[in-house]
Design a protein around this motif. Structure first.
Motif, mmCIF file in Angstrom:
data_model
loop_
_atom_site.group_PDB
_atom_site.id
_atom_site.type_symbol
_atom_site.label_atom_id
_atom_site.label_comp_id
_atom_site.label_asym_id
_atom_site.label_seq_id
_atom_site.Cartn_x
_atom_site.Cartn_y
_atom_site.Cartn_z
ATOM 1 N N GLY A 9 48.422 44.044 40.853
ATOM 2 C CA GLY A 9 48.221 44.806 42.075
ATOM 3 C C GLY A 9 49.509 45.463 42.537
ATOM 4 O O GLY A 9 50.574 45.278 41.969
ATOM 5 N N PRO A 35 34.266 36.809 39.372
ATOM 6 C CA PRO A 35 35.201 37.148 40.440
ATOM 7 C C PRO A 35 35.070 36.288 41.699
ATOM 8 O O PRO A 35 36.079 35.869 42.272
ATOM 9 C CB PRO A 35 34.895 38.610 40.752
ATOM 10 C CG PRO A 35 34.207 39.127 39.547
ATOM 11 C CD PRO A 35 33.509 37.972 38.920
ATOM 12 N N ARG A 39 37.982 33.796 42.929
ATOM 13 C CA ARG A 39 38.572 34.013 44.263
ATOM 14 C C ARG A 39 38.514 32.730 45.080
ATOM 15 O O ARG A 39 39.483 32.359 45.757
ATOM 16 C CB ARG A 39 37.827 35.145 44.980
ATOM 17 C CG ARG A 39 38.213 35.379 46.421
ATOM 18 C CD ARG A 39 39.608 35.988 46.503
ATOM 19 N NE ARG A 39 39.953 36.440 47.830
ATOM 20 C CZ ARG A 39 40.312 35.653 48.837
ATOM 21 N NH1 ARG A 39 40.325 34.348 48.696
ATOM 22 N NH2 ARG A 39 40.640 36.161 49.995
ATOM 23 N N SER A 46 42.435 40.042 45.573
ATOM 24 C CA SER A 46 41.325 40.975 45.773
ATOM 25 C C SER A 46 40.390 40.915 44.571
ATOM 26 O O SER A 46 40.808 40.591 43.453
ATOM 27 C CB SER A 46 41.847 42.405 45.956
ATOM 28 O OG SER A 46 42.323 42.921 44.733
ATOM 29 N N TYR A 47 39.141 41.260 44.818
ATOM 30 C CA TYR A 47 38.164 41.239 43.737
ATOM 31 C C TYR A 47 38.532 42.252 42.659
ATOM 32 O O TYR A 47 38.369 41.981 41.470
ATOM 33 C CB TYR A 47 36.752 41.476 44.268
ATOM 34 C CG TYR A 47 36.253 40.293 45.061
ATOM 35 C CD1 TYR A 47 35.905 39.110 44.435
ATOM 36 C CD2 TYR A 47 36.170 40.348 46.446
ATOM 37 C CE1 TYR A 47 35.472 38.010 45.142
ATOM 38 C CE2 TYR A 47 35.743 39.249 47.176
ATOM 39 C CZ TYR A 47 35.390 38.091 46.518
ATOM 40 O OH TYR A 47 34.974 37.004 47.227
ATOM 41 N N SER A 48 39.063 43.403 43.040
ATOM 42 C CA SER A 48 39.419 44.410 42.035
ATOM 43 C C SER A 48 40.561 43.906 41.149
ATOM 44 O O SER A 48 40.559 44.135 39.934
ATOM 45 C CB SER A 48 39.774 45.746 42.681
ATOM 46 O OG SER A 48 40.860 45.609 43.567
ATOM 47 N N THR A 49 41.530 43.205 41.718
ATOM 48 C CA THR A 49 42.624 42.650 40.923
ATOM 49 C C THR A 49 42.111 41.549 39.999
ATOM 50 O O THR A 49 42.513 41.462 38.833
ATOM 51 C CB THR A 49 43.738 42.109 41.840
ATOM 52 O OG1 THR A 49 44.211 43.167 42.664
ATOM 53 C CG2 THR A 49 44.886 41.529 41.032
ATOM 54 N N ILE A 51 39.064 41.286 38.772
ATOM 55 C CA ILE A 51 38.275 41.933 37.721
ATOM 56 C C ILE A 51 39.194 42.555 36.672
ATOM 57 O O ILE A 51 38.960 42.428 35.469
ATOM 58 C CB ILE A 51 37.307 42.972 38.320
ATOM 59 C CG1 ILE A 51 36.202 42.240 39.094
ATOM 60 C CG2 ILE A 51 36.717 43.870 37.232
ATOM 61 C CD1 ILE A 51 35.357 43.141 39.967
ATOM 62 N N ARG A 52 40.275 43.198 37.107
ATOM 63 C CA ARG A 52 41.251 43.757 36.162
ATOM 64 C C ARG A 52 41.855 42.660 35.289
ATOM 65 O O ARG A 52 42.028 42.824 34.084
ATOM 66 C CB ARG A 52 42.367 44.495 36.909
ATOM 67 C CG ARG A 52 42.182 45.979 36.979
ATOM 68 C CD ARG A 52 43.462 46.684 37.402
ATOM 69 N NE ARG A 52 44.093 46.133 38.594
ATOM 70 C CZ ARG A 52 43.863 46.546 39.827
ATOM 71 N NH1 ARG A 52 43.024 47.529 40.060
ATOM 72 N NH2 ARG A 52 44.491 45.983 40.841
ATOM 73 N N ARG A 55 39.380 41.509 32.669
ATOM 74 C CA ARG A 55 39.317 42.480 31.571
ATOM 75 C C ARG A 55 40.540 42.346 30.671
ATOM 76 O O ARG A 55 40.432 42.455 29.453
ATOM 77 C CB ARG A 55 39.202 43.896 32.121
ATOM 78 C CG ARG A 55 37.846 44.162 32.709
ATOM 79 C CD ARG A 55 37.730 45.568 33.221
ATOM 80 N NE ARG A 55 36.444 45.749 33.876
ATOM 81 C CZ ARG A 55 36.229 46.558 34.887
ATOM 82 N NH1 ARG A 55 37.217 47.284 35.378
ATOM 83 N NH2 ARG A 55 35.035 46.663 35.428
ATOM 84 N N SER A 60 34.538 39.800 30.604
ATOM 85 C CA SER A 60 33.932 40.756 31.524
ATOM 86 C C SER A 60 33.827 40.091 32.894
ATOM 87 O O SER A 60 33.916 38.880 33.022
ATOM 88 C CB SER A 60 32.550 41.184 31.030
ATOM 89 O OG SER A 60 31.637 40.122 31.121
ATOM 90 N N ALA A 61 33.637 40.887 33.902
ATOM 91 C CA ALA A 61 33.541 40.364 35.267
ATOM 92 C C ALA A 61 32.322 39.473 35.431
ATOM 93 O O ALA A 61 32.260 38.686 36.351
ATOM 94 C CB ALA A 61 33.489 41.515 36.270
#
Length: 69
Positions: A9, A35, A39, A46-49, A51-52, A55, A60-61
């Motif tokens: 991030g 995710p 968490r 963060s969920y986006s971090t 998920i990254r 990957r 996969s998420a």
């Protein structure tokens, strides 16, 4: 730069290594790896971090833990 120690991030926060440790803890507990549970296990990020990071780890998420693997 090693992938597992990289902060994904813009702000200091969780690393791929943090997510990997959370995945291992979830597997030991027999919980789904995703995710939301990551968490909850980490208590931050963060969920986006997350998920990254999943990957980056080749997951996969929506990866699910299956017994015996």
């Amino acid at each position: 730069m090693e992938t597992d120690k990289r902060n994904l991030g813009g702000r200091p926060g969780i690393t791929v290594q943090d997510v990997q440790r959370a995945c291992e803890a979830l597997r030991k507990q027999g919980r789904t790896i995703g995710p939301t549970n990551i968490r909850l296990e980490l208590g931050r990020g963060s969920y986006s971090t997350i998920i990254r990071a999943l990957r980056n780890l080749g997951l996969s998420a929506s990866s699910k833990h299956k017994g015996g693997e």
